[in-house]
Design an enzyme around this catalytic site. Sequence first.
Site, short mmCIF file in Angstrom:
data_model
loop_
_atom_site.label_atom_id
_atom_site.label_comp_id
_atom_site.label_asym_id
_atom_site.label_seq_id
_atom_site.Cartn_x
_atom_site.Cartn_y
_atom_site.Cartn_z
CE LYS A 182 -1.83 1.64 3.99
NZ LYS A 182 -1.43 3.07 4.12
CG ASN A 183 2.48 2.67 3.49
OD1 ASN A 183 1.29 2.94 3.29
ND2 ASN A 183 2.99 2.52 4.70
NE ARG B 124 -6.74 11.21 8.46
CZ ARG B 124 -7.71 12.00 8.85
NH1 ARG B 124 -7.51 13.29 8.95
NH2 ARG B 124 -8.88 11.52 9.15
CB CYS C 287 -5.70 10.56 11.50
SG CYS C 287 -4.07 9.85 11.62
NE ARG D 125 0.03 10.61 9.61
CZ ARG D 125 -0.29 9.40 9.14
NH1 ARG D 125 -1.20 8.70 9.72
NH2 ARG D 125 0.31 8.92 8.09
N PRO D 126 1.33 16.34 11.17
CG PRO D 126 3.27 16.83 12.38
CD PRO D 126 2.13 15.86 12.29
CG LEU E 141 9.25 17.78 8.50
CD1 LEU E 141 9.60 16.36 8.92
CD2 LEU E 141 10.43 18.71 8.79
CG ASP F 16 2.63 1.42 9.30
OD1 ASP F 16 2.25 2.33 10.07
OD2 ASP F 16 2.83 1.61 8.08
CB VAL G 35 7.58 6.43 14.20
CG1 VAL G 35 7.10 7.06 12.90
CG2 VAL G 35 8.93 5.76 14.00
NE ARG H 186 -7.69 4.39 5.23
CZ ARG H 186 -7.89 5.66 5.50
NH1 ARG H 186 -8.58 5.99 6.57
NH2 ARG H 186 -7.40 6.59 4.75
C1 UD1 Z 1 4.13 6.83 6.19
C2 UD1 Z 1 3.25 5.63 5.99
C3 UD1 Z 1 2.70 5.15 7.34
C4 UD1 Z 1 3.84 4.91 8.30
C5 UD1 Z 1 4.75 6.12 8.38
C6 UD1 Z 1 6.00 5.88 9.21
C7 UD1 Z 1 2.34 5.95 3.78
C8 UD1 Z 1 1.14 6.23 2.94
N1 UD1 Z 1 2.15 5.97 5.11
O1 UD1 Z 1 3.33 7.86 6.73
O2 UD1 Z 1 1.98 3.94 7.11
O3 UD1 Z 1 3.29 4.66 9.59
O4 UD1 Z 1 5.20 6.49 7.07
O5 UD1 Z 1 6.71 4.80 8.74
O6 UD1 Z 1 3.41 5.67 3.28
N2 UD1 Z 1 6.16 14.51 10.71
C9 UD1 Z 1 6.28 15.85 11.00
N3 UD1 Z 1 6.15 16.76 9.98
C10 UD1 Z 1 5.91 16.37 8.69
C11 UD1 Z 1 5.80 15.01 8.40
C12 UD1 Z 1 5.92 14.09 9.42
O7 UD1 Z 1 6.50 16.23 12.15
O8 UD1 Z 1 5.81 17.25 7.82
C13 UD1 Z 1 6.29 13.50 11.80
C14 UD1 Z 1 4.98 12.73 12.02
O9 UD1 Z 1 4.12 13.43 12.87
C15 UD1 Z 1 5.48 11.46 12.65
C16 UD1 Z 1 6.80 11.24 11.95
O10 UD1 Z 1 7.18 12.49 11.40
O11 UD1 Z 1 5.67 11.63 14.03
C17 UD1 Z 1 6.75 10.19 10.86
O12 UD1 Z 1 5.87 10.57 9.85
P1 UD1 Z 1 6.10 10.22 8.31
O13 UD1 Z 1 7.35 9.42 8.15
O14 UD1 Z 1 5.95 11.47 7.53
O15 UD1 Z 1 4.85 9.28 8.03
P2 UD1 Z 1 3.88 9.36 6.79
O16 UD1 Z 1 4.64 9.62 5.54
O17 UD1 Z 1 2.72 10.21 7.11
#
Ligand code: UD1
Length: 428
Positions: free
Chosen positions: A22-23, A94, A118, A123-124, A127, A305, A327, A397
């Site tokens: 999925k990812n 999302r 969520c 989910r900021p 970055l 996950d 994470v 999902r």
């Molecule tokens: C992706 C995966 C999700 C997995 C996660 C971590 C997909 C569709 N989803 O989610 O299944 O659980 O990686 O392996 O691929 N963060 C910030 N600012 C940002 C972005 C992220 O602070 O702009 C923080 C998040 O709050 C979190 C951490 O970084 O604490 C990890 O998030 P991120 O690696 O971005 O996860 P996703 O890409 O949303």
Amino acid sequence: MDGFVIQGGLALEGKVKVHGAKNSILPVLAASLLNRSREPIRLVKVPDLHDVKAMLKILTRLGAVVTADGEDIILRTDQVDCFHIPEQLMREMRSSIFLMGPLLGRLGKASMCYPGGCAIGNRPIDLHLQGLQALGAIIEEKDGFINARGKLKGGEVYLSYPSVGATENLIMAGVLARGKTVIHNAAREPEIIDLQNFLNTIGAQVEGAGSSTVTVTGVPEVGGGCYRVYPDRIVAGTYMIAAVITGGTVTVEEIIPGHLEAVTGLLLEAGISVESGDNWITVHGGPARAVSRVEIYPYPGIPTDLQPPLMTMLSLARGKSLVVENVFPRRFRHVAGLNKMGARISLQGNRALIQGVTRLRGAAVEATDLRAGAALVLAGLAARGETVVYGRQYIERGYENLDLVLNSLGARVEPVTLSLQGLEAQHA
Ligand code: UD1
């Protein structure tokens, strides 16, 4: 309210072929928007998941033409001209924030609503936005909407955290940008390599995925191509854990064992016997030992996950385990359900202390998100009696035909549509 009804206590035995990740498929679908040419993109064996359908709906809304050919999907994106993602479609998925990079690259504009929080915590997207700004995007946020515009040019981006989604967004943004984009402290997940391989298949120039520095050399255009994404390591891990907690033997096939090294290491530490070959892993279940400290980290660490399913396993292990979630520090919505089923888990900040119990008991529990749902279904497989996990829509999902797969291994899982009141009455 859709749910799964599970009769627990049956050992799972057999083999499972694991579907595409999925990812991986979600960013690959987003990246297809970069193709302005009339050549189609064929994606081979696309997993039949709710999130994939939601992403295809968005692509169609933006002007792509999607055709199914058996398990493959053919995408024609030459007519894409819309840069606005309607709020309702955005809410359905999302992770669609990573459409911003390819839309900016393709059309020089993107507009979507803020993804919001969520069940697994905030989910900021700071970055993502800072990185796109470093590549020349002008971003305005107003009334929950983000409007981005600008002709992108290559640049250096330092991520303060190796965010998977931000890394993917920036890679896609760099593909058609003028010059070279270098992403430092990039996420190293296999899904980043998958995205790189796909993009290079359609004519992009990306290198370094899998390491912390990814370089994208901008090209004037990309074209069509044919690609199959990696197998889903989280789905594979879920079935491996199912073998452990039911005391059965399960082989996950058509996988990449290297992607699951941290998980395999943890199972070995818990005293479980694991064998592996080129593209398979066999887990011989049985009582697990507690693991004194399990740290959840970005890849190559133990994936967040799989944290919820692993908590189910550790709930049934002999002794005390500590899980530290680094994470998504608040990703513990499965704990209420597990405790309702007889687990003994206490939470403190991003830590969960688990006192193993010998049995779980069936109950009516609620899946609040995809992996929490998987953890509760696993708990139901091991529990005494009947468990109802409602919130099936979350589980679908990310798991294709979860009930059918588990039943093919000897479980008794039935999808049902139930009212909440009915459930409560049943389990009062
Ligand atoms: C992706 C995966 C999700 C997995 C996660 C971590 C997909 C569709 N989803 O989610 O299944 O659980 O990686 O392996 O691929 N963060 C910030 N600012 C940002 C972005 C992220 O602070 O702009 C923080 C998040 O709050 C979190 C951490 O970084 O604490 C990890 O998030 P991120 O690696 O971005 O996860 P996703 O890409 O949303």
